[in-house]
Design an enzyme around this catalytic site. Structure first.
Site, PDB file in Angstrom:
ATOM      1  NE  ARG A 159     -46.068-100.566  54.670  1.00 25.62           N
ATOM      2  CZ  ARG A 159     -46.734-100.893  53.546  1.00 25.62           C
ATOM      3  NH1 ARG A 159     -46.520-100.210  52.428  1.00 25.62           N
ATOM      4  NH2 ARG A 159     -47.592-101.885  53.545  1.00 25.62           N
ATOM      5  CE  LYS A 183     -44.218-103.716  55.150  1.00 28.81           C
ATOM      6  NZ  LYS A 183     -44.862-104.547  56.192  1.00 28.81           N
ATOM      7  CG  HIS A 255     -47.345 -97.971  61.391  1.00 25.34           C
ATOM      8  ND1 HIS A 255     -46.690 -98.003  60.177  1.00 25.34           N
ATOM      9  CD2 HIS A 255     -48.192 -99.035  61.377  1.00 25.34           C
ATOM     10  CE1 HIS A 255     -47.100 -99.056  59.488  1.00 25.34           C
ATOM     11  NE2 HIS A 255     -48.012 -99.684  60.185  1.00 25.34           N
ATOM     12  NE  ARG A 258     -49.358 -98.397  56.610  1.00 26.00           N
ATOM     13  CZ  ARG A 258     -49.533 -98.582  55.294  1.00 26.00           C
ATOM     14  NH1 ARG A 258     -49.511 -97.542  54.474  1.00 26.00           N
ATOM     15  NH2 ARG A 258     -49.727 -99.788  54.806  1.00 26.00           N
ATOM     16  CG  HIS A 281     -52.847-103.318  53.871  1.00 26.33           C
ATOM     17  ND1 HIS A 281     -53.859-102.905  54.722  1.00 26.33           N
ATOM     18  CD2 HIS A 281     -51.697-102.920  54.472  1.00 26.33           C
ATOM     19  CE1 HIS A 281     -53.342-102.291  55.760  1.00 26.33           C
ATOM     20  NE2 HIS A 281     -52.032-102.281  55.630  1.00 26.33           N
ATOM     21  CE1 TYR A 290     -55.332 -99.090  60.616  1.00 24.41           C
ATOM     22  CE2 TYR A 290     -55.269-100.605  58.766  1.00 24.41           C
ATOM     23  CZ  TYR A 290     -54.623 -99.811  59.679  1.00 24.41           C
ATOM     24  OH  TYR A 290     -53.248 -99.746  59.667  1.00 24.41           O
TER      25      TYR A 290
END
Length: 310
Positions: A159, A183, A255, A258, A281, A290
């Site tokens: 990110r 995150k 993004h 990404r 994730h 995806y």
């Protein structure tokens, strides 16, 4: 003299503090929640609602409709943006119910608006190559930095906040691996391909010292012209400039790289769970979108190539 916060506003502050201290959410996520809750508490104040216990399910549902319709001070929100705001509202009232402040959660049964099926935008490999070549104009410290930044974004799937948050100690030059903080302050190790590793090494050795000499000393990898850590806004500007130079149409964001990273890995045969780990994730369900992109690409190739497809 500033007005005293209402009980609803104090409850929102309490939840945000909980997310920061107990959950370790990133500053960007907290800022987004803070903006969403500010709109929610302002909406309640306009209707004379100051106590959390006064909020009803209908109040939350009407607020959701208000977001979609807009008002003189706010344009209508898309389904995805309204859903994001609803996440903040539901999170707040779920927290208050768990803490015993509320007997029931009034937002629990309010469903987000339907968003339809949206696939992430991904560049083709040729488009990515054109973008990276557009970042290689000149041999100045800024040019070397820009190439390294875009190579790292595409080569690691990081990110934008993770890339600009890199420190020098996060680079393992021997193994060509980055330690990325994602995150929730979760760390992961991401390998770098030869192109990204070479671009990063060229920047760190040949360009970063010149930029660092203009500042007060920082461990940040990517620096601005003043020798400080590169900001998100500056990173966006670098990407937009290179995209224009490469004549890439449409909206290109960090993004996008990404998305392209994940899509190209899956196109090349990578296992979805490996891609999940690389992207950081928490759930493989997030990564599986995806796989829909690759199926979409298969359909396009089939429609263009098979004599009986049309």
């Amino acid at each position: 003299m500033a007005a005293r916060p209402t009980p609803v506003e104090r409850a929102a502050t309490m939840w945000l503090t909980h997310l920061h201290v107990e959950r370790g959410l990133s500053p960007n996520t907290l800022a987004a929640y803070r903006r969403d809750l500010a709109r929610w508490t302002a909406y309640l104040a306009e209707r004379g609602v100051s106590q959390p216990a006064q909020v009803r399910e209908a109040t939350v549902a009407e607020f959701l409709g208000h977001l979609r319709e807009g008002d003189p001070d706010h344009p209508p929100l898309s389904a995805s943006s309204a859903a994001r705001t609803l996440v903040a509202v539901r999170g707040l009232h779920r927290f208050l119910a768990l803490e015993g402040v509320l007997e029931d959660d009034p937002a629990r049964a309010v469903a987000p608006p339907s968003q339809g099926s949206r696939l992430p935008k991904a560049l083709s490999v040729d488009q990515v190559v054109a973008l990276l070549e557009a970042a290689s104009v000149g041999d100045t410290p800024a040019a070397l930095r820009d190439r390294a930044l875009l190579e790292v974004l595409y080569g690691s799937g990081a990110r934008i906040s993770e890339a600009i948050g890199l420190d020098l100690d996060d680079i393992d030059r021997d193994a060509n691996v980055l330690r990325v903080v994602g995150k929730g302050a979760k760390e992961r190790l991401v390998p770098l391909g030869s192109y990204a590793a070479e671009a990063l090494l060229a920047y760190v050795v040949r360009a970063r010292p010149a930029l660092a000499g203009r500042g007060r000393g920082t461990p940040a990898v990517f620096l601005n012209q003043r020798g400080s850590r590169l900001s998100r806004q500056s990173a966006w500007t670098i990407l937009r400039t290179c995209a224009e130079r490469a004549h890439l149409a449409g909206h290109i964001s960090p993004h996008t790289l990404r998305h392209s990273f994940a899509t190209h890995l899956l196109d090349g045969g990578a296992d979805v769970r490996v891609v999940q780990e690389l992207l950081g994730h928490a759930s493989v369900t997030t990564t599986q979108i995806y796989t829909l992109v690759t199926v979409q690409r298969l359909r396009e190739v089939y429609a263009q190539s098979h004599p009986r497809a049309r």
